[in-house]
Motif scaffolding. Sequence first.
Motif, PDB file in Angstrom:
ATOM      1  N   VAL A   1      -2.638   1.285  51.997  1.00 18.35           N
ATOM      2  CA  VAL A   1      -1.474   1.591  51.177  1.00 18.35           C
ATOM      3  C   VAL A   1      -1.959   2.107  49.829  1.00 18.35           C
ATOM      4  CG1 VAL A   1      -1.309  -0.800  50.348  1.00 18.35           C
ATOM      5  CG2 VAL A   1       0.690   0.694  50.221  1.00 18.35           C
ATOM      6  N   VAL A   2      -1.323   3.168  49.358  1.00 20.86           N
ATOM      7  CA  VAL A   2      -1.601   3.752  48.048  1.00 20.86           C
ATOM      8  C   VAL A   2      -0.401   3.462  47.150  1.00 20.86           C
ATOM      9  CG1 VAL A   2      -2.105   5.855  46.756  1.00 20.86           C
ATOM     10  CG2 VAL A   2      -3.023   5.568  49.064  1.00 20.86           C
ATOM     11  N   LEU A   3      -0.638   2.807  46.022  1.00 16.70           N
ATOM     12  CA  LEU A   3       0.432   2.406  45.111  1.00 16.70           C
ATOM     13  C   LEU A   3       0.252   3.099  43.764  1.00 16.70           C
ATOM     14  CD1 LEU A   3       0.241  -1.458  45.759  1.00 16.70           C
ATOM     15  CD2 LEU A   3       1.698   0.192  46.944  1.00 16.70           C
ATOM     16  N   LEU A   4       1.358   3.605  43.224  1.00 20.78           N
ATOM     17  CA  LEU A   4       1.346   4.259  41.915  1.00 20.78           C
ATOM     18  C   LEU A   4       2.576   3.816  41.131  1.00 20.78           C
ATOM     19  CD1 LEU A   4       0.436   7.688  43.415  1.00 20.78           C
ATOM     20  CD2 LEU A   4      -0.981   6.618  41.677  1.00 20.78           C
ATOM     21  N   LYS A   5       2.376   3.480  39.876  1.00 20.47           N
ATOM     22  CA  LYS A   5       3.493   3.034  39.030  1.00 20.47           C
ATOM     23  C   LYS A   5       3.347   3.633  37.644  1.00 20.47           C
ATOM     24  CE  LYS A   5       5.897  -1.106  37.320  1.00 20.47           C
ATOM     25  NZ  LYS A   5       7.126  -0.954  38.133  1.00 20.47           N
ATOM     26  N   LYS A   6       4.466   4.150  37.132  1.00 21.45           N
ATOM     27  CA  LYS A   6       4.490   4.678  35.761  1.00 21.45           C
ATOM     28  C   LYS A   6       5.797   4.244  35.110  1.00 21.45           C
ATOM     29  CE  LYS A   6       3.619   7.220  32.091  1.00 21.45           C
ATOM     30  NZ  LYS A   6       3.534   8.682  32.147  1.00 21.45           N
ATOM     31  N   SER A   7       5.688   3.561  33.978  1.00 20.98           N
ATOM     32  CA  SER A   7       6.846   3.167  33.187  1.00 20.98           C
ATOM     33  C   SER A   7       6.802   3.922  31.871  1.00 20.98           C
ATOM     34  CB  SER A   7       6.843   1.649  32.918  1.00 20.98           C
ATOM     35  OG  SER A   7       6.871   0.926  34.132  1.00 20.98           O
ATOM     36  N   SER A   8       7.969   4.374  31.428  1.00 21.23           N
ATOM     37  CA  SER A   8       8.030   5.172  30.214  1.00 21.23           C
ATOM     38  C   SER A   8       9.164   4.693  29.328  1.00 21.23           C
ATOM     39  CB  SER A   8       8.214   6.655  30.563  1.00 21.23           C
ATOM     40  OG  SER A   8       8.269   7.441  29.387  1.00 21.23           O
ATOM     41  N   PRO A   9       8.981   3.576  28.624  1.00 23.00           N
ATOM     42  CA  PRO A   9      10.019   3.131  27.691  1.00 23.00           C
ATOM     43  C   PRO A   9      10.006   3.973  26.429  1.00 23.00           C
ATOM     44  CG  PRO A   9       8.145   1.656  27.598  1.00 23.00           C
ATOM     45  CD  PRO A   9       7.835   2.661  28.676  1.00 23.00           C
ATOM     46  N   GLN A  10      11.170   4.414  25.970  1.00 22.23           N
ATOM     47  CA  GLN A  10      11.289   5.220  24.768  1.00 22.23           C
ATOM     48  C   GLN A  10      12.481   4.738  23.967  1.00 22.23           C
ATOM     49  OE1 GLN A  10      11.563   9.274  26.014  1.00 22.23           O
ATOM     50  NE2 GLN A  10       9.441   9.412  26.668  1.00 22.23           N
ATOM     51  N   SER A  11      12.319   4.689  22.680  1.00 20.39           N
ATOM     52  CA  SER A  11      13.400   4.268  21.800  1.00 20.39           C
ATOM     53  C   SER A  11      13.500   5.249  20.644  1.00 20.39           C
ATOM     54  CB  SER A  11      13.160   2.852  21.262  1.00 20.39           C
ATOM     55  OG  SER A  11      13.093   1.915  22.322  1.00 20.39           O
ATOM     56  N   GLY A  12      14.713   5.431  20.177  1.00 19.95           N
ATOM     57  CA  GLY A  12      14.949   6.328  19.059  1.00 19.95           C
ATOM     58  C   GLY A  12      16.056   5.803  18.185  1.00 19.95           C
ATOM     59  N   SER A  13      16.330   6.545  17.113  1.00 18.68           N
ATOM     60  CA  SER A  13      17.368   6.112  16.181  1.00 18.68           C
ATOM     61  C   SER A  13      18.752   6.147  16.815  1.00 18.68           C
ATOM     62  CB  SER A  13      17.341   6.999  14.931  1.00 18.68           C
ATOM     63  OG  SER A  13      17.523   8.370  15.300  1.00 18.68           O
TER      64      SER A  13
END
Length: 287
Positions: A149-161
């Motif tokens: 099994v090949v597992l890939l994870k990407k999280s991209s939290p972004q915050s702004g005004s």
Amino acid sequence: MAADPFDSALDLLRRLNPKHTAEHLNNLISLAPDLTEDLLSSVDQPLTVRRCKQTGRDYLLCDYNRDGDSYRSPWSNQFDPPLADEGGAGGVGSGGSNEGAGEGAVPGERVRKMEVKANEAFDVYRDLYYEGGVSSVYFWNLDDGFAGVVLLKKSSPQSGSGGSSQGVWDSIHVFEASERGRTSNYRLTSTVILSLATKGATLGDVDLSGNMTRQVEQDLPVDSDENHIANIGRLVEDMELKMRNLLQEVYFGKAKDVVGDLRSIGSLSDGQRDREAQREIIGSMRR
């Protein structure tokens, strides 16, 4: 005829928000403990990250590297927490049986070497395509080859005004490689779990979540174990590109059409004038 509890559980999970699959799964397991192993092995859920104590590198948890509450790190090949009765090469423990994936299993020497190379290769793939995130690859022995099994994870939290937004991408690619002399048959089942959420004063709360599963089978030439890594990498790369395009063009395109039908970008009077002009042109062409 009474419905099968396992089928009913899967049917219920398909109708609930996929963003909270892990929570729903835990609730179902608490209601029907006898379905625990079947549900954990059948339901894809968002991947969890853990830090390897021996190497200090992050790795991903799934049912294929799990034994109870312990998980095997692809970097150190050790379970955390340690198992009371560690499996041997190929998953052969004190009972002498090959458990395959999970259940204290570790791959045999040859397959473990391929697993190490695959983790190095997909670490480069992750950096090139995701520019961050975490990747993990797990192999195990089969009678006529190996699987993994090949597992890939990407999280991209972004915050702004003006608010906040967050996106999570989880890829789960399960494959079997059946060796047939100088060729190998690969059967790949890929699942992508995508979650996008944004919150702001202008848009309010928007939450788009879903998952997609696709399968492919292909025979490819093999001269060495390095060819296996290249073949698996090519299959995963092609599948991810196809699934990403489907998500972008079909699902998000459809969502855009629905929003466009609910609220026009331009004014209604401008749209009415355009439709009247169109009818006049069509009418003049029919004369």
